[in-house]
Every structure is written in C-alpha cells, then in structure tokens.
Design a protein around this motif. Structure first.
Motif, mmCIF file in Angstrom:
data_model
loop_
_atom_site.group_PDB
_atom_site.id
_atom_site.type_symbol
_atom_site.label_atom_id
_atom_site.label_comp_id
_atom_site.label_asym_id
_atom_site.label_seq_id
_atom_site.Cartn_x
_atom_site.Cartn_y
_atom_site.Cartn_z
ATOM 1 N N ALA A 98 0.828 -1.204 0.000
ATOM 2 C CA ALA A 98 0.000 0.000 0.000
ATOM 3 C C ALA A 98 0.866 1.258 0.000
ATOM 4 O O ALA A 98 0.546 2.255 -0.672
ATOM 5 C CB ALA A 98 -0.930 -0.013 1.210
ATOM 6 N N ASN A 99 1.956 1.223 0.754
ATOM 7 C CA ASN A 99 2.837 2.387 0.812
ATOM 8 C C ASN A 99 3.488 2.643 -0.546
ATOM 9 O O ASN A 99 3.599 3.797 -0.993
ATOM 10 C CB ASN A 99 3.907 2.159 1.875
ATOM 11 C CG ASN A 99 4.728 3.412 2.128
ATOM 12 O OD1 ASN A 99 4.191 4.507 2.233
ATOM 13 N ND2 ASN A 99 6.039 3.247 2.214
ATOM 14 N N ILE A 100 3.907 1.561 -1.215
ATOM 15 C CA ILE A 100 4.494 1.705 -2.552
ATOM 16 C C ILE A 100 3.463 2.273 -3.523
ATOM 17 O O ILE A 100 3.762 3.159 -4.339
ATOM 18 C CB ILE A 100 5.029 0.352 -3.048
ATOM 19 C CG1 ILE A 100 6.242 -0.065 -2.207
ATOM 20 C CG2 ILE A 100 5.410 0.426 -4.523
ATOM 21 C CD1 ILE A 100 6.751 -1.458 -2.521
ATOM 22 N N ASN A 101 2.231 1.763 -3.429
ATOM 23 C CA ASN A 101 1.170 2.275 -4.306
ATOM 24 C C ASN A 101 0.914 3.754 -4.055
ATOM 25 O O ASN A 101 0.719 4.538 -4.996
ATOM 26 C CB ASN A 101 -0.115 1.482 -4.084
ATOM 27 C CG ASN A 101 0.007 0.047 -4.568
ATOM 28 O OD1 ASN A 101 0.853 -0.260 -5.410
ATOM 29 N ND2 ASN A 101 -0.827 -0.838 -4.036
ATOM 30 N N LYS A 102 0.922 4.140 -2.775
ATOM 31 C CA LYS A 102 0.679 5.545 -2.435
ATOM 32 C C LYS A 102 1.802 6.430 -2.971
ATOM 33 O O LYS A 102 1.551 7.502 -3.546
ATOM 34 C CB LYS A 102 0.560 5.705 -0.922
ATOM 35 C CG LYS A 102 0.291 7.144 -0.481
ATOM 36 C CD LYS A 102 0.171 7.233 1.021
ATOM 37 C CE LYS A 102 -0.118 8.679 1.445
ATOM 38 N NZ LYS A 102 0.945 9.611 1.025
ATOM 39 N N GLU A 103 3.054 5.997 -2.778
ATOM 40 C CA GLU A 103 4.185 6.785 -3.270
ATOM 41 C C GLU A 103 4.141 6.901 -4.791
ATOM 42 O O GLU A 103 4.418 7.965 -5.359
ATOM 43 C CB GLU A 103 5.503 6.135 -2.834
ATOM 44 C CG GLU A 103 5.746 6.154 -1.335
ATOM 45 C CD GLU A 103 5.923 7.560 -0.792
ATOM 46 O OE1 GLU A 103 6.355 8.443 -1.565
ATOM 47 O OE2 GLU A 103 5.628 7.778 0.396
ATOM 48 N N THR A 104 3.783 5.806 -5.445
ATOM 49 C CA THR A 104 3.678 5.837 -6.909
ATOM 50 C C THR A 104 2.583 6.788 -7.356
ATOM 51 O O THR A 104 2.760 7.582 -8.300
ATOM 52 C CB THR A 104 3.397 4.424 -7.449
ATOM 53 O OG1 THR A 104 4.431 3.536 -7.027
ATOM 54 C CG2 THR A 104 3.330 4.428 -8.969
#
Length: 245
Positions: A98-104
């Motif tokens: 989820a954090n990677i998706n948010k940063e992306t």
C-alpha cells in the motif's frame, strides 16, 4: 490483529502521515519477533513433555499421560502463535504494498500537475498560429535579404579581363626574377636553350628583352652548319697564307 486499522496507519498529516506506514511496519516487525520467540519456546516445551511421556510410558502411565496432555496444550498454543505470525507477515506485506502504491500515485500526481502547469498556456490553435507566424517571418526575412542584394546585380566582374591582368602580373614577375638571377643573355646573338624530350621547337632569349619566342629546329641547324663552313674556309685561307710566306 483486528485492532490495526487504516485510520491508525494513515492518520494524521504532514510528517506524521509520511511516518505512519514506517511506524506501523516497525511495530508489526517487533510483534513478529516476539511471536517467533514464543514459537521457539512452545516447541521446546512440547519436546520436553514428549521426552517425559516416553520415559514414563511403561513405568508410570499417569505421569506419561499428564505429559502428553501438557504437550497437546503447548501444541495448540503453538498453532495459534504460528497463525498469528502469518497474519502479521501478511499485514506487513500489505502495508508495504500500500505504501508503494501511495508513493507511486503521489509521484504520478506530481507529474500530472507539472505537465498541466507546462501546458496551461498551450493549445493546438496557439501552436499552429505560432508556427504560421514563424513561417511568415522567415519569408519576410528572405524578401528583405533579396531586396538588399538587388543593387549588386549587373556589377559582375569580367572574367576575361581578370585573366588578362593575371597574365600580365605573371609576366612581370617572371621578368623580374630573370633579371635578378642573371639568366638574360648579354649579346644580340640568339642563344639556343637545351631541348626537352622530342619537342619540335626551342626557346630563345634576345638581349634587352625578356620575351620568349620559339624557332624552328631545322632553321637553327642550317644556320649552325653555315657558321661551321665559314669557319672552315677561314681556317683554310689562313693556312694558304702561311704556306705562301
């Protein structure tokens, strides 16, 4: 693990919002480490009770049976602990994803805003108009350049005149070199220059002039032969005079 909610993870704003996923992952990893230690402890307890049961299986069945009962209890706790570990690991993976998706997504939003800002004042009509204006200005520039150069049309230099002047300069330079090097003959007699290959003519110089001209080879040979005959007759007359004396 139901106590973990997205509100507690992503809650807050600014720095807290950015540190939320990191803190959540750190907390879950700490829990996972504790569960791992508990798993090892329960496994040791199970092994210990299993050894007790094996030692007393024939000597004291009551002790052996109690040991097996405790082993079953530890085994049940171990299964629960392992299930909790799987849940924690799954939560860690979910938060990281989820954090990677948010940063992306944030990066894509920033890129979209930057492109929107760049293209804010641009439209297809404006681009077409700009290109049309550029073409028009280029055409005007070419017309101006052509108008500025029209005054020079018709003033072209006569190439034949230039060639004649160049030949005169070359002749003057040649004359000057011959006078300085002393190659000009000092008598009025025609001096024959060395022949080159099978040329049909020879080059001669006349005293007082640096102009070169050609003479027929056969004519020169005839004159040379005539001079030689005159010399022989002169020698003969001198010899006759001496004998008469």
């Amino acid at each position: 693990m139901s106590g973990w909610g997205w509100g507690s993870i992503w809650g807050g704003s600014g720095k807290n919002s950015k540190d939320g996923p990191k803190n959540a992952i750190l907390g879950l990893r700490s829990t996972l480490e504790m569960l791992t230690k508990r798993e090892k402890h329960l496994q040791n307890q199970m092994d210990e009770q299993d050894n007790i049961a094996r030692k007393n299986v024939n000597a004291n069945k009551g002790i052996a049976k109690a040991a097996l009962r405790r082993k079953k209890n530890y085994e049940h706790q171990l299964e629960q602990t392992q299930a909790q570990m799987l849940t924690v690991e799954r939560e860690i993976s979910s938060i990281e994803t989820a954090n990677i998706n948010k940063e992306t997504l944030d990066a894509m939003k920033n890129a979209q805003q930057a492109m929107k800002k760049i293209h804010g004042g641009l439209t297809i009509d404006k681009v077409d108009q700009t290109m049309e204006d550029l073409r028009e200005q280029h055409a005007i520039g070419e017309e101006i350049a052509e108008a500025l150069t029209q005054g020079n049309v018709g003033n072209s230099v006569d190439e034949d005149e230039l060639d004649d002047e160049l030949n005169e300069l070359q002749q003057e330079e040649l004359d000057t070199k011959m006078l300085k090097t002393g190659t000009v003959p000092v008598s009025d007699q025609v001096q024959r220059m060395p022949s080159v290959g099978n040329q049909e003519s020879k080059l001669f110089f006349i005293y007082g002039s640096t102009r070169m001209f050609s003479a027929d080879t056969q004519t020169v040979k005839g004159k040379a032969q005539q001079v030689e005959e005159d010399d022989e007759e002169e020698e003969l007359r001198k010899l006759q005079a001496e004998m008469a004396m």
